[in-house]
Design a protein around this motif. Structure first.
Motif, PDB file in Angstrom:
ATOM      1  N   PHE A 430      41.292  38.087  34.809  1.00 21.65           N
ATOM      2  CA  PHE A 430      40.570  39.358  34.834  1.00 21.65           C
ATOM      3  C   PHE A 430      41.454  40.395  34.150  1.00 21.65           C
ATOM      4  O   PHE A 430      42.503  40.763  34.663  1.00 21.65           O
ATOM      5  CB  PHE A 430      40.256  39.773  36.268  1.00 21.65           C
ATOM      6  N   VAL A 452      31.565  41.667  39.333  1.00 23.13           N
ATOM      7  CA  VAL A 452      31.702  40.511  38.438  1.00 23.13           C
ATOM      8  C   VAL A 452      30.467  39.629  38.540  1.00 23.13           C
ATOM      9  O   VAL A 452      29.762  39.640  39.555  1.00 23.13           O
ATOM     10  CB  VAL A 452      32.965  39.677  38.794  1.00 23.13           C
ATOM     11  N   GLU A 456      36.489  35.525  38.956  1.00 21.01           N
ATOM     12  CA  GLU A 456      37.607  35.994  38.135  1.00 21.01           C
ATOM     13  C   GLU A 456      38.812  36.237  39.029  1.00 21.01           C
ATOM     14  O   GLU A 456      38.686  36.534  40.221  1.00 21.01           O
ATOM     15  CB  GLU A 456      37.222  37.255  37.372  1.00 21.01           C
ATOM     16  N   THR A 458      42.865  37.953  39.450  1.00 22.97           N
ATOM     17  CA  THR A 458      43.970  38.814  39.036  1.00 22.97           C
ATOM     18  C   THR A 458      45.081  38.691  40.069  1.00 22.97           C
ATOM     19  O   THR A 458      44.907  38.050  41.109  1.00 22.97           O
ATOM     20  CB  THR A 458      43.528  40.284  38.872  1.00 22.97           C
TER      21      THR A 458
END
Length: 484
Positions: A430, A452, A456, A458
């Motif tokens: 992400f 989203v 994803e 992060t």
């Protein structure tokens, strides 16, 4: 003090130190140490000597399995195991004091037994039938141990001693056994300092390999000593080195040579093996003290083919491996009024950033350990112990609020602590910035998951820094999964 009170005071102090020693021994036993063999062209430059001094100060948390003297393009016909021994001898003088600060430091005798002679000739011309050495045989011996942990080969010069070990295994083992042994290897070479580096990559396509091929000036490892315009470079200055490492720091400091071509160019090969909450050596793309690397096949046109290599040719690569990656980085700096930290007004983006962004932290850590060599526990600083009030991997639904929490974080010296939360988006898929909805230097921060339409990921990092002298930092990594 009356004798009875003195007796109980002494007994109380003894109990406190016994508990402290028990805690340190339990910690040392629980720690999953990374195994490492060092291949060093010591005496080719001052930096190997410097790097060995730092390495031995982390011998409590890195399981050193071999110290092999080798050649390189900068020293083609000589090896100097005796120079490694000289540093081990100095370490032996301070090992008892190191042990008082942190349990788990091996004896000097144990390290001496690990010093081996590598191949005294240069490159691939010294690899093949009849070219075995004490060092290549030792690599095989350690690799064949019944041990599940990977074996890191940290190459500070030329890797032809490793090449010889793999040649012998290739000639004496079944394909299945050879592949099993190779799967246990993790290689980090400081560029290619002889022609066996690219041979290893081409001959063993499944060999885990980290390298910046081509000219040294574009290599990630140079971030350890790169002077960066726009930031404070104090911790790599010669004055800082003299004040914090060389002078008044006992036998180890006395052996730390002045910088010749670049401070500790070999140290990045093991920086990410130090357990600090940030380093994740099995995931070079997550980043750490030794830099961040991505897995791909670099194009010859992207390499520095004309830069300095000492004369080692730069050739086209034939397969992917772990190599240079870039970070976008805006430093946080001290704010004299109001919120204690603020973002700087300058930003950076290149592969060296992935290493130097942590430089002040690992330099402060180094000088703290240098203090451990001569000072008692209560006159030294020791790193904080970050804690999360939740799991280190979290799944959050699209658009929902969530909290990152550092509850339970402590400091062994009772120091005041500073907190900083920040997104490390290069370590995930992400790639958009996520804004923290509260001050990022609180121990608990609030955020909202992005909207989203597919899963994803992060990463957020917690950096905890104490206010001891020098200030020491440790980290926690939180992997965030966002789902529709």
């Amino acid at each position: 003090m009356p004798l009875m009170k003195q007796h109980y005071f002494n007994k109380t102090i003894a109990i406190i130190f016994a508990i402290m020693s028990l805690y340190q021994n339990i910690r040392a036993q629980q720690l999953q140490k990374n195994r490492a063999i060092i291949l060093s062209d010591i005496e080719a430059d001052a930096d190997d000597q410097q790097s060995f001094i730092r390495l031995f100060l982390y011998a409590d948390v890195i399981d050193i399995k071999g110290l092999v003297a080798t050649t390189s393009v900068h020293q083609k016909n000589n090896i100097y195991p005796q120079s490694i021994q000289k540093i081990v001898d100095a370490y032996g003088k301070v090992q008892p004091n190191l042990e008082r600060n942190e349990a788990g430091y091996p004896s000097a005798d144990k390290l001496s037994a690990l010093i081996k002679k590598g191949q005294p000739g240069y490159g691939m011309s010294s690899v093949g039938e009849g070219k075995d050495s004490e060092g290549s045989d030792w690599i095989i011996k350690v690799l064949e141990e019944k041990e599940e942990r990977p074996l890191w080969i940290c190459v500070w010069g030329g890797p032809n001693t490793l090449a010889q070990a793999l040649v012998k295994l290739k000639n004496t083992k079944s394909t299945g056994e050879l592949n099993r042994l190779i799967s246990k290897l993790r290689v980090y070479t400081i560029s290619d300092q002889d022609d066996s580096g690219i041979w290893l990559r081409n001959t063993f396509p499944n060999l885990f390999y980290i390298v910046s091929p081509g000219g040294y000036s574009k290599a990630t490892w140079t971030g350890i000593h790169t002077f960066v315009q726009g930031i404070d470079n104090t911790t790599i200055s010669n004055k800082w080195i003299a004040d914090n490492i060389q002078e008044h720091h006992g036998p180890m400091g006395a052996l730390y040579w002045d910088v010749a071509y670049g401070m500790e160019g070999d140290t990045p090969s093991f920086l990410s093996l130090i357990p600090n909450g940030l380093n994740a050596p099995e995931h070079p793309n997550w980043g750490g003290w030794g830099g961040r690397y991505e897995y791909y096949q670099p194009n010859l046109s992207d390499m520095d083919v004309n830069g300095f290599t000492g004369g080692v040719p730069v050739a086209a690569e034939t397969r992917p491996f772990w190599t240079n990656a870039s970070d976008s980085f805006t430093p946080y700096i001290y704010n004299p009024y109001g919120r204690a930290v603020k973002k700087d007004t300058v930003s950076f983006n290149d592969n060296k950033v992935t290493l130097w962004r942590w430089r002040d932290d690992f330099q402060n850590d180094f000088t703290a350990r240098m203090n451990w060599t001569t000072k008692p526990y209560n006159e030294c600083n020791h790193p904080p112990v970050p804690n999360l009030g939740h799991a280190d991997e979290i799944t959050v639904k699209s658009g929902m609020p969530f909290i990152l929490d550092a509850s339970g974080t402590t400091d062994p010296d009772g120091d005041n602590l500073s907190y900083l939360w920040f997104q490390y988006k290069e370590a995930g898929d992400f790639q958009k910035d996520l804004r923290i909805g509260s001050a990022e230097n609180l121990y608990r921060v609030f955020l909202t998951a992005p909207v989203v339409n597919k899963r994803e990921t992060t990463q957020f990092l917690l950096r905890v820094t104490d206010k001891g002298r020098p200030p020491l930092s440790r980290y926690k990594r939180v992997i965030m999964h966002f789902v529709p």
